[in-house]
Design a protein around this motif. Structure first.
Motif, PDB file in Angstrom:
ATOM      1  N   PRO A   4     -12.715 -34.412  -4.136  1.00 43.22           N
ATOM      2  CA  PRO A   4     -11.583 -35.144  -3.555  1.00 43.22           C
ATOM      3  C   PRO A   4     -10.296 -34.815  -4.292  1.00 43.22           C
ATOM      4  O   PRO A   4     -10.271 -34.742  -5.523  1.00 43.22           O
ATOM      5  N   TRP A   5      -9.228 -34.646  -3.526  1.00 43.23           N
ATOM      6  CA  TRP A   5      -7.966 -34.245  -4.140  1.00 43.23           C
ATOM      7  C   TRP A   5      -7.458 -35.278  -5.135  1.00 43.23           C
ATOM      8  O   TRP A   5      -6.749 -34.937  -6.083  1.00 43.23           O
ATOM      9  N   CYS A   6      -7.823 -36.542  -4.931  1.00 40.88           N
ATOM     10  CA  CYS A   6      -7.347 -37.594  -5.840  1.00 40.88           C
ATOM     11  C   CYS A   6      -7.910 -37.429  -7.245  1.00 40.88           C
ATOM     12  O   CYS A   6      -7.384 -38.014  -8.206  1.00 40.88           O
ATOM     13  N   LYS A   7      -8.973 -36.645  -7.401  1.00 43.80           N
ATOM     14  CA  LYS A   7      -9.596 -36.453  -8.708  1.00 43.80           C
ATOM     15  C   LYS A   7      -9.104 -35.190  -9.409  1.00 43.80           C
ATOM     16  O   LYS A   7      -9.576 -34.870 -10.506  1.00 43.80           O
ATOM     17  N   LEU A   8      -8.197 -34.484  -8.778  1.00 42.27           N
ATOM     18  CA  LEU A   8      -7.673 -33.249  -9.349  1.00 42.27           C
ATOM     19  C   LEU A   8      -6.372 -33.500 -10.104  1.00 42.27           C
ATOM     20  O   LEU A   8      -5.609 -34.410  -9.774  1.00 42.27           O
ATOM     21  N   ASP A   9      -6.125 -32.692 -11.110  1.00 36.86           N
ATOM     22  CA  ASP A   9      -4.899 -32.847 -11.901  1.00 36.86           C
ATOM     23  C   ASP A   9      -3.660 -32.433 -11.118  1.00 36.86           C
ATOM     24  O   ASP A   9      -2.572 -32.968 -11.331  1.00 36.86           O
ATOM     25  N   SER A  10      -3.819 -31.456 -10.226  1.00 36.42           N
ATOM     26  CA  SER A  10      -2.662 -30.944  -9.486  1.00 36.42           C
ATOM     27  C   SER A  10      -3.071 -30.568  -8.073  1.00 36.42           C
ATOM     28  O   SER A  10      -4.079 -29.867  -7.879  1.00 36.42           O
ATOM     29  N   VAL A  11      -2.308 -31.056  -7.104  1.00 30.68           N
ATOM     30  CA  VAL A  11      -2.512 -30.692  -5.701  1.00 30.68           C
ATOM     31  C   VAL A  11      -1.156 -30.309  -5.130  1.00 30.68           C
ATOM     32  O   VAL A  11      -0.188 -31.065  -5.238  1.00 30.68           O
ATOM     33  N   LYS A  12      -1.109 -29.118  -4.515  1.00 31.77           N
ATOM     34  CA  LYS A  12       0.154 -28.615  -3.977  1.00 31.77           C
ATOM     35  C   LYS A  12      -0.021 -28.230  -2.515  1.00 31.77           C
ATOM     36  O   LYS A  12      -1.120 -27.865  -2.080  1.00 31.77           O
ATOM     37  N   PHE A  13       1.062 -28.322  -1.749  1.00 31.20           N
ATOM     38  CA  PHE A  13       1.072 -27.916  -0.350  1.00 31.20           C
ATOM     39  C   PHE A  13       2.264 -27.015  -0.101  1.00 31.20           C
ATOM     40  O   PHE A  13       3.347 -27.216  -0.673  1.00 31.20           O
ATOM     41  N   GLU A  32       1.013 -15.446   0.831  1.00 26.60           N
ATOM     42  CA  GLU A  32      -0.144 -14.711   0.318  1.00 26.60           C
ATOM     43  C   GLU A  32      -0.186 -14.695  -1.208  1.00 26.60           C
ATOM     44  O   GLU A  32      -1.268 -14.647  -1.808  1.00 26.60           O
ATOM     45  N   GLU A  33       0.979 -14.757  -1.828  1.00 25.17           N
ATOM     46  CA  GLU A  33       1.030 -14.827  -3.291  1.00 25.17           C
ATOM     47  C   GLU A  33       0.729 -16.240  -3.782  1.00 25.17           C
ATOM     48  O   GLU A  33      -0.050 -16.434  -4.733  1.00 25.17           O
ATOM     49  N   LEU A  34       1.298 -17.239  -3.126  1.00 23.37           N
ATOM     50  CA  LEU A  34       1.153 -18.626  -3.570  1.00 23.37           C
ATOM     51  C   LEU A  34      -0.279 -19.128  -3.451  1.00 23.37           C
ATOM     52  O   LEU A  34      -0.725 -19.942  -4.268  1.00 23.37           O
ATOM     53  N   VAL A  35      -1.026 -18.676  -2.445  1.00 20.23           N
ATOM     54  CA  VAL A  35      -2.395 -19.197  -2.265  1.00 20.23           C
ATOM     55  C   VAL A  35      -3.366 -18.644  -3.301  1.00 20.23           C
ATOM     56  O   VAL A  35      -4.540 -19.056  -3.324  1.00 20.23           O
ATOM     57  N   LYS A  36      -2.903 -17.757  -4.173  1.00 25.04           N
ATOM     58  CA  LYS A  36      -3.744 -17.315  -5.284  1.00 25.04           C
ATOM     59  C   LYS A  36      -3.933 -18.421  -6.320  1.00 25.04           C
ATOM     60  O   LYS A  36      -4.809 -18.337  -7.177  1.00 25.04           O
ATOM     61  N   VAL A  68      -3.120 -24.939  -4.900  1.00 22.02           N
ATOM     62  CA  VAL A  68      -2.477 -24.959  -3.578  1.00 22.02           C
ATOM     63  C   VAL A  68      -3.562 -25.212  -2.546  1.00 22.02           C
ATOM     64  O   VAL A  68      -4.421 -24.366  -2.300  1.00 22.02           O
ATOM     65  N   LYS A  69      -3.496 -26.402  -1.928  1.00 17.88           N
ATOM     66  CA  LYS A  69      -4.592 -26.864  -1.075  1.00 17.88           C
ATOM     67  C   LYS A  69      -4.314 -26.768   0.420  1.00 17.88           C
ATOM     68  O   LYS A  69      -5.212 -27.070   1.223  1.00 17.88           O
ATOM     69  N   GLY A  70      -3.095 -26.414   0.799  1.00 11.85           N
ATOM     70  CA  GLY A  70      -2.873 -26.337   2.229  1.00 11.85           C
ATOM     71  C   GLY A  70      -1.432 -26.077   2.609  1.00 11.85           C
ATOM     72  O   GLY A  70      -0.571 -25.823   1.758  1.00 11.85           O
ATOM     73  N   MET A  71      -1.193 -26.173   3.908  1.00 14.16           N
ATOM     74  CA  MET A  71       0.136 -25.931   4.456  1.00 14.16           C
ATOM     75  C   MET A  71       0.290 -26.724   5.750  1.00 14.16           C
ATOM     76  O   MET A  71      -0.614 -26.758   6.586  1.00 14.16           O
ATOM     77  N   PHE A  72       1.425 -27.352   5.916  1.00  8.47           N
ATOM     78  CA  PHE A  72       1.832 -27.939   7.190  1.00  8.47           C
ATOM     79  C   PHE A  72       2.702 -26.921   7.920  1.00  8.47           C
ATOM     80  O   PHE A  72       3.535 -26.248   7.307  1.00  8.47           O
ATOM     81  N   CYS A  73       2.548 -26.813   9.249  1.00  7.98           N
ATOM     82  CA  CYS A  73       3.468 -25.963   9.999  1.00  7.98           C
ATOM     83  C   CYS A  73       3.486 -26.371  11.468  1.00  7.98           C
ATOM     84  O   CYS A  73       2.550 -27.004  11.970  1.00  7.98           O
TER      85      CYS A  73
END
Length: 419
Positions: free
Chosen positions: A119-128, A165-169, A173-178
């Motif tokens: 679960p993302w709530c248990k991670l130190d960092s979550v980015k979109f 393509e660089e950022l998802v390395k 980084v868990k996702g993207m809205f579009c």
């Protein structure tokens, strides 16, 4: 007229004096005009009133007024499956707004994870990743959960794929809205090449999810509208069937406050979503689902109905674009796109001037979308973007509001140049 940057200070001050007089005349009118949000007009809402005529609420032997059918009545699933180009089994029919579906899915990932991930709530960092300028409601969802937002610039073909393509390395980084078709606010449709590159992404995060908010899938303004490649046809080629969650709704087809939303995803994602829904609700409004099916009939019926919307909307867009060209064209102080569909016109003014434009418009009685709202945290780094929503105001009010906007842009840019 020469571009403002090529004019002398005296010439600019003379231009400002004339514009200021026009501005004071507008102020004296005591106006209250609203171009802040993409709401359908009364004329558009009236197009769907026949939906409220009495119908038989029994379909396939089931009384839709009762409990049951968690993921939507079959005929409504079939309608949205046809619209989105997927199988009915991969569709869940939701409440009136697709915003609910997006919020609930992010909540699910945050609290329980995606298909067995942490679960993302248990991670130190979550980015979109957030293509910008973009839709403020997407940013609000992420900010609610403290998910860090990373700006990704939009290009004429969609988001900057080299950057993505660089950022998802980065595994955080868990996702993207579009908004892939007629993006909010620029009206850009992702090119085939961009959709292909998105489908082919190999993120470090195995639970990377793209929220494919196809809000304007049939919202063409011109006869030759844009065509968006169906990403679900491509994902299997790259083994990425689980990566995309698509949503859409009838909010701007029928009634924004009483529409029907739909989500489509892979078999595995649908199974997890339905398990969660079984805890969340008994069912969504099946009476409304049936009303929509009876009203539209099929996707051809939707497209015919949307042509009526375009007949109302296009003259308003044309009016705004004509004012922009006549008042701001050739002065080197503003840029905009002429979208083939969607609900907005994106105006980029001279960097450092957008907030001042908003202040001037407000002073003259015109309400715009809050300047900066098209960027995460309300922070447009260039202080340049203004989202124009032409749909709601009557034509006469829109005409006046756009004139005031154009005068305000010119005044703000002259102020910036002369200091």
């Amino acid at each position: 007229m020469a571009e403002y940057k090529d004019m002398t200070k005296q010439q600019l001050l003379a231009e400002k004096e004339q514009l200021q007089k026009r501005f004071e005349d507008y102020k004296a009118m005591g106006l209250s005009l609203d171009m802040s949000r993409g709401k359908p007009s009364k004329e558009q809402l009236d197009l769907s009133m026949d939906m409220l005529l009495p119908i038989d609420y029994v379909v396939d032997g089931f009384d839709v007024r009762n409990y049951g059918i968690l993921d939507g009545i079959p005929c409504c699933k079939e309608l949205f499956a046809e619209l989105m180009g997927v199988e009915p089994k991969n569709v869940v029919i939701g409440p009136s707004a697709s915003l609910n579906l997006m919020f609930d899915y992010i909540t699910q990932c945050y609290t329980e994870g995606a298909l067995g991930s942490t679960p993302w709530c248990k991670l130190d960092s979550v980015k979109f990743l957030c293509p910008v300028p973009g839709y403020d409601r997407h940013f609000t969802i992420l900010e609610h959960y403290g998910i860090e937002m990373i700006n990704v610039a939009m290009t004429p073909d969609g988001p900057d794929m080299d950057a993505i393509e660089e950022l998802v390395k980065d595994e955080s980084v868990k996702g993207m809205f579009c908004v892939p078709k007629y993006s909010n606010p620029q009206g850009i449709t992702f090119s085939d090449a961009t959709v292909e590159r998105i489908a082919a992404l190999k993120p470090a995060a195995k639970d990377f999810r793209i929220i494919w908010d196809n809000a304007y899938c049939v919202h063409d303004l011109k006869e030759e509208g844009d065509v968006l490649l169906n990403i679900f046809d491509i994902l299997p080629k790259y083994g990425n069937e689980d990566m995309v969650i698509e949503v859409c709704s009838t909010a701007k087809m029928t009634f924004p406050g009483a529409g029907v939303s739909a989500l489509t995803a892979s078999d595995a994602n649908i199974a997890q979503i339905k398990k969660r829904l079984n805890c969340e609700t008994i069912s969504y409004d099946k009476m409304n689902q049936l009303r929509h099916v009876k009203f539209f009939g099929n996707v051809d019926g939707i497209k015919k109905h949307m042509k009526k919307h375009a007949d109302i909307m296009k003259p308003k867009f044309d009016m705004v674009l004509n004012h922009l060209e006549n008042e701001l064209g050739g002065k080197g102080i503003a840029q905009w796109l002429d979208p083939k569909g969607g609900y907005f016109i994106s105006l980029d003014v001279m960097p450092g001037c957008a907030k001042r434009v908003g202040e001037l418009c407000k002073e003259a009685g015109v309400t715009l979308t809050t300047v900066g709202a098209t960027y995460p945290y309300g922070n447009d780094p260039d202080n340049s973007n203004i989202r124009i929503a032409p749909s709601l105001p009557p034509v006469a009010e829109l005409d006046l509001a756009t004139q005031i906007l154009c005068v305000s842009v010119q005044l703000a840019c002259i102020e910036k140049l002369v200091g």
